[in-house]
Design an enzyme around this catalytic site. Structure first.
Site, mmCIF file in Angstrom:
data_model
loop_
_atom_site.group_PDB
_atom_site.id
_atom_site.type_symbol
_atom_site.label_atom_id
_atom_site.label_comp_id
_atom_site.label_asym_id
_atom_site.label_seq_id
_atom_site.Cartn_x
_atom_site.Cartn_y
_atom_site.Cartn_z
ATOM 1 N N SER A 194 11.649 -3.361 -4.370
ATOM 2 C CA SER A 194 11.210 -3.708 -5.713
ATOM 3 C C SER A 194 12.005 -4.913 -6.211
ATOM 4 O O SER A 194 11.920 -5.992 -5.633
ATOM 5 C CB SER A 194 11.345 -2.495 -6.646
ATOM 6 O OG SER A 194 10.636 -2.686 -7.845
ATOM 7 N N GLU B 221 3.784 -5.599 -1.453
ATOM 8 C CA GLU B 221 3.433 -4.368 -2.159
ATOM 9 C C GLU B 221 3.620 -4.626 -3.648
ATOM 10 O O GLU B 221 4.250 -5.601 -4.039
ATOM 11 C CB GLU B 221 4.316 -3.199 -1.699
ATOM 12 C CG GLU B 221 5.820 -3.386 -1.926
ATOM 13 C CD GLU B 221 6.316 -3.039 -3.324
ATOM 14 O OE1 GLU B 221 5.635 -2.257 -4.028
ATOM 15 O OE2 GLU B 221 7.376 -3.546 -3.711
ATOM 16 N N HIS C 273 5.992 1.465 -3.672
ATOM 17 C CA HIS C 273 6.500 2.431 -4.642
ATOM 18 C C HIS C 273 5.853 3.792 -4.374
ATOM 19 O O HIS C 273 5.130 4.355 -5.198
ATOM 20 C CB HIS C 273 6.211 1.948 -6.059
ATOM 21 C CG HIS C 273 7.065 0.793 -6.479
ATOM 22 N ND1 HIS C 273 6.930 -0.469 -5.929
ATOM 23 C CD2 HIS C 273 8.069 0.706 -7.381
ATOM 24 C CE1 HIS C 273 7.817 -1.289 -6.493
ATOM 25 N NE2 HIS C 273 8.521 -0.594 -7.366
#
Length: 318
Positions: A103, A218, A288
């Site tokens: 992230s 992602e 995630h």
């Protein structure tokens, strides 16, 4: 077992129960867990002010740990890019410390790759990976156990046994490949991470400018039209055409509406394939989500298609 250093380079830890449980679970696996003194610091939305988080990153690099594991993502590393201790981080990695996160961690990973070529690992954070943060029932004290695949990949990282990752291709990918088998890329640097964070580096001094690579992406909480818009920027900037392969992981936590009228992530992938000659694969178990493989950012890899299976292979890393 391993020496694991826990530190907070990004957002403040709000779910302290997940933090404590994650630490206990790692200790129960036999690991020596060292906690940075400011791991639970809080300033505004961050885990301490910029100087506090920079110091924590420096301590992680100086720890001599086998793994430096971030507590959580969120936001904060982009603010630190001009001041990160790049040489210190690269030296720590050369001595054997594996920096692991995802992230917001994408900013550190790609900046470090661009500046030094050092390999870091896209993988879990402490709270969501080992502490069950945000899992159903967590408000009632029910915490999910670490995902079996994620745990196995983490164990492989610690033992040096991992040689790659694979997943089953969806039928749409099989059709798009039109029977193609074998190598899609050989010796190509693996890079990428969170799409939003990656795109924020484009045009800055911290953009890694990887060519002939395998780019994995992602994201979370972004509607497909926003994903398409970000991919379009990478496409129009020439980034995607410079790669050997594009691999899309998990894009989660968004809602479609009646206004979309059939527009979805599948349509985004179709659009991308229609505008790009580089192969595009989907379904990578990374993002995630609980089921998450670990990926060596900056490491040369082989990308293979065997039947309906996609494989990213990198051999032993120590």
């Amino acid at each position: 077992m391993a020496h694991i250093y826990i530190y907070s380079p990004s957002g403040a830890v709000r779910d302290r129960a997940a933090f404590r449980l994650g630490v206990r679970r790692l200790q129960a696996q036999g690991h020596e867990v060292e906690i940075d003194p400011t791991a639970l610091a809080s300033w505004q939305r961050f885990a301490g002010d910029d100087a506090t988080r920079l110091a924590a990153i420096g301590r992680a690099a100086a720890s001599g740990a086998d793994v430096a594991l971030m507590t959580r993502g969120g936001y904060g590393l982009s603010r630190l890019l001009p001041s990160l201790p790049y040489r210190q981080l690269a030296r720590a990695i050369a001595k054997g410390t594996r920096f692991v996160g995802f992230s917001d961690f994408t900013a550190l990973q790609l900046a470090l790759l661009g500046r030094t070529g050092a390999v870091t690992w896209a993988g879990p954070a402490l709270c969501e990976g080992f502490g069950g943060a945000g899992t159903p029932g967590s408000a009632k004290g029910e915490r999910a156990a670490p995902d079996d695949i994620m745990q196995a990949c983490f164990d492989d990282l610690l033992s040096g046994a991992g040689e790659g990752s694979g997943w089953r291709l969806p039928s749409s990918d099989v059709l798009a490949l039109n029977g193609r088998q074998g190598a899609l890329a050989q010796g190509a640097p693996l890079w990428g991470g969170n799409l939003t964070v990656l795109l924020s580096l484009l045009g800055t001094p911290w953009w890694p400018a990887v060519r002939h690579g395998v780019l994995f992406l992602e994201d979370v909480g972004e509607h497909p039209y926003r994903i398409e818009r970000m991919l379009a920027q990478l496409l129009h900037a020439g980034v995607l055409a410079q790669q050997k392969l594009i691999v899309l992981g998990q894009f989660t936590d968004y809602s479609l509406s009646a206004h979309d009228r059939g527009y979805s992530m599948a349509r985004v992938v179709e659009w991308l394939r229609a505008n790009l000659k580089v192969p595009v694969l989907t379904g990578l178990p990374f993002g995630h989500v609980p089921t998450k493989v670990l990926l060596p950012v900056g490491q040369p890899v082989q990308a293979l298609i065997e039947g309906r299976d996609a494989l990213l292979l990198w051999g032993h890393l120590h």
